[in-house]
Design an enzyme around this catalytic site. Structure first.
Site, PDB file in Angstrom:
ATOM      1  N   TRP A  99       0.828  -1.208   0.000  1.00  0.00           N
ATOM      2  CA  TRP A  99       0.000   0.000   0.000  1.00  0.00           C
ATOM      3  C   TRP A  99       0.855   1.248   0.000  1.00  0.00           C
ATOM      4  O   TRP A  99       0.488   2.251  -0.616  1.00  0.00           O
ATOM      5  CB  TRP A  99      -0.978  -0.018   1.172  1.00  0.00           C
ATOM      6  CG  TRP A  99      -2.020  -1.088   1.046  1.00  0.00           C
ATOM      7  CD1 TRP A  99      -2.283  -2.092   1.928  1.00  0.00           C
ATOM      8  CD2 TRP A  99      -2.940  -1.281  -0.050  1.00  0.00           C
ATOM      9  NE1 TRP A  99      -3.305  -2.888   1.447  1.00  0.00           N
ATOM     10  CE2 TRP A  99      -3.721  -2.417   0.246  1.00  0.00           C
ATOM     11  CE3 TRP A  99      -3.172  -0.611  -1.247  1.00  0.00           C
ATOM     12  CZ2 TRP A  99      -4.720  -2.897  -0.610  1.00  0.00           C
ATOM     13  CZ3 TRP A  99      -4.160  -1.092  -2.109  1.00  0.00           C
ATOM     14  CH2 TRP A  99      -4.921  -2.212  -1.784  1.00  0.00           C
ATOM     15  N   ASP A 166      -1.494   6.946   5.828  1.00  0.00           N
ATOM     16  CA  ASP A 166      -2.578   6.069   5.382  1.00  0.00           C
ATOM     17  C   ASP A 166      -2.883   5.135   6.553  1.00  0.00           C
ATOM     18  O   ASP A 166      -2.114   4.234   6.860  1.00  0.00           O
ATOM     19  CB  ASP A 166      -2.105   5.277   4.156  1.00  0.00           C
ATOM     20  CG  ASP A 166      -3.120   4.220   3.709  1.00  0.00           C
ATOM     21  OD1 ASP A 166      -4.190   4.087   4.327  1.00  0.00           O
ATOM     22  OD2 ASP A 166      -2.823   3.529   2.706  1.00  0.00           O
ATOM     23  N   LYS A 190     -11.951  -1.618   6.330  1.00  0.00           N
ATOM     24  CA  LYS A 190     -11.133  -2.471   7.187  1.00  0.00           C
ATOM     25  C   LYS A 190     -11.664  -2.410   8.613  1.00  0.00           C
ATOM     26  O   LYS A 190     -11.852  -3.421   9.248  1.00  0.00           O
ATOM     27  CB  LYS A 190      -9.665  -2.029   7.164  1.00  0.00           C
ATOM     28  CG  LYS A 190      -9.083  -1.841   5.771  1.00  0.00           C
ATOM     29  CD  LYS A 190      -8.979  -3.137   4.998  1.00  0.00           C
ATOM     30  CE  LYS A 190      -8.755  -2.977   3.503  1.00  0.00           C
ATOM     31  NZ  LYS A 190      -7.632  -2.168   3.074  1.00  0.00           N
TER      32      LYS A 190
HETATM   33  C1  LIG Z   1      -7.083  -1.685   1.766  1.00  0.00           C
HETATM   34  C2  LIG Z   1      -6.069  -0.622   1.855  1.00  0.00           C
HETATM   35  C3  LIG Z   1      -5.952   0.375   0.876  1.00  0.00           C
HETATM   36  C4  LIG Z   1      -6.809   0.410  -0.361  1.00  0.00           C
HETATM   37  O1  LIG Z   1      -8.110   0.683  -0.052  1.00  0.00           O
HETATM   38  P1  LIG Z   1      -9.226   0.838  -1.191  1.00  0.00           P
HETATM   39  O2  LIG Z   1     -10.356   1.405  -0.397  1.00  0.00           O
HETATM   40  O3  LIG Z   1      -9.481  -0.526  -1.735  1.00  0.00           O
HETATM   41  O4  LIG Z   1      -8.716   1.768  -2.218  1.00  0.00           O
HETATM   42  C5  LIG Z   1      -4.988   1.356   1.051  1.00  0.00           C
HETATM   43  N1  LIG Z   1      -4.191   1.358   2.121  1.00  0.00           N
HETATM   44  C6  LIG Z   1      -4.265   0.411   3.083  1.00  0.00           C
HETATM   45  C7  LIG Z   1      -3.358   0.477   4.262  1.00  0.00           C
HETATM   46  C8  LIG Z   1      -5.218  -0.608   2.979  1.00  0.00           C
HETATM   47  O5  LIG Z   1      -5.298  -1.544   3.933  1.00  0.00           O
END
Ligand SMILES: *Cc1c(COP(=O)(O)O)cnc(C)c1O
Length: 356
Positions: A99, A166, A190
């Site tokens: 990511w 993030d 998540k």
């Molecule tokens: C799942 C995830 C993403 C991507 O998320 P989307 O909503 O599918 O774009 C980005 N960063 C992290 C840390 C993630 O776990």
């Protein structure tokens, strides 16, 4: 059979969120209308949006001078929105896995990217330390929890340039010092809502640093000034997010979420460290994720991979296959996961050890 939901995302949500969603989809607050069919310009939805913003601020103890917005699109959309707004000449990134790389790739479209450190040399199984962040960087972006590789940054770092994180897979899992960050983003699916909305927490003074003209829907300033209502926001995921926030507050807030996350993850890591067949992929306890516990069969037992997945299935353990890019196993233990599910996984690990 009772199912234990270890899915990485979309992932487990509190029963409270599911129940309240069902009620509201049938009839929102006795209005005679479904949540799915109301206007986003209605009073009912205003209360939902305002409630979600206020609950986020309370839960994370967000100081004055920050805005909370709810945007459509996943966290991946933020990978380009951040550099679009803020990367003038150069930005710094920490490469901690898939990511993090997602953000790095998009940033390169807008300017120079200084990857200050990477843990790629060991399959991203640790958090790099002792690196230097260039002081002329427009910002420094990190990924606090590496959902796929199972590492986590559990401290709020002090850095001299604006810090961006993030936090898609660990937001609301611990008390944090928001004042250390200029911008935080987190996709919902998540740890707090169904897919379709991303929460962004941004320092208002950072918005004065936007470096170029940005299309309306990518412009944070627009979304802040319009209270996330520049266009039709994802009404249902925002409602569900509000319900999960209510649940967290009723349960004792992010302090209690952290306590539970520590208890769940310690129990699992202790078993993985003890079990003769398995091992955690992240060795340093300081770098181990509390949310996504990644593990492998030791090399001499590797051929048992499918057999363990079979046993897991038979015991109602859902979603423990590792991400396709890394293999092995992964137990995602988000806020709503009960200890009883961790106990079921530990029992399966022990049963499998005895049988082999
Ligand atoms: C799942 C995830 C993403 C991507 O998320 P989307 O909503 O599918 O774009 C980005 N960063 C992290 C840390 C993630 O776990």
């Amino acid at each position: 059979m009772k199912k234990h939901n270890f899915n990485a995302g979309p992932a487990i949500l509190p029963e409270y969120t599911i129940e309240k969603s069902i009620e509201a989809i049938k009839d929102l607050n006795g209005s005679g209308l479904s949540l799915l069919t109301i206007s986003h310009r209605s009073k009912d939805f205003d209360a939902i949006m305002d409630g979600a913003v206020a609950a986020t601020k309370r839960l994370l103890d967000i100081p004055e001078g920050y805005s909370v917005i709810f945007l459509g699109g996943g966290a991946s959309t933020q990978f380009y929105t951040v550099p679009y707004n803020f990367l003038g000449k150069k930005a710094a990134y920490l490469d901690t896995g898939s990511w993090a790389k997602g953000g790095i790739k998009e940033a390169k479209l807008f300017g120079e990217v200084d990857v200050v450190a990477s843990s790629k040399d060991k399959n991203y199984s640790y958090i790099p330390k002792g690196f230097t962040i260039p002081e002329d960087a427009d910002y420094f972006e990190i990924c606090s929890n590496n959902t796929i590789e199972g590492t986590e940054i559990l401290e709020d770092w002090d850095v001299k340039v604006p810090l961006i994180s993030d936090m898609s897979s660990d937001i609301f899992s611990r008390p944090m010092d928001v004042s250390k960050y200029s911008l935080i983003f987190a996709g919902a699916q998540k740890n707090f809502a169904p897919a379709g909305v991303t929460i962004v927490i941004v320092k208002d003074s950072f918005l004065e640093k936007v470096v170029r003209p940005v299309p309306t829907m990518a412009d944070y300033r627009v979304h802040v000034s319009k209270n996330s209502m520049q266009n039709t926001p994802p009404v249902f995921p925002i409602f569900a997010a509000l319900k999960t926030m209510e649940w967290m507050e009723q349960e004792g807030g992010v302090k209690e979420m952290e306590k539970r996350a520590i208890a769940r993850s310690e129990k699992l890591y202790d078993e993985l460290d003890r079990n003769k067949l398995f091992k955690a992929t992240v060795e340093d306890p300081a770098d181990r994720s509390r949310m996504n516990i990644t593990f492998l069969l030791k090399p001499e037992y590797e051929e048992l991979q499918d057999a363990f997945l079979e046993l897991a299935k038979a015991r109602g353990l859902v979603g423990i296959k590792g991400h396709r890019s890394v293999g092995g196993f992964r137990a995602s233990c988000y806020n709503a996961l009960p200890m009883e599910s961790v106990d079921a996984l530990v029992a399966a690990l022990q049963e499998f050890e005895k049988a082999n």
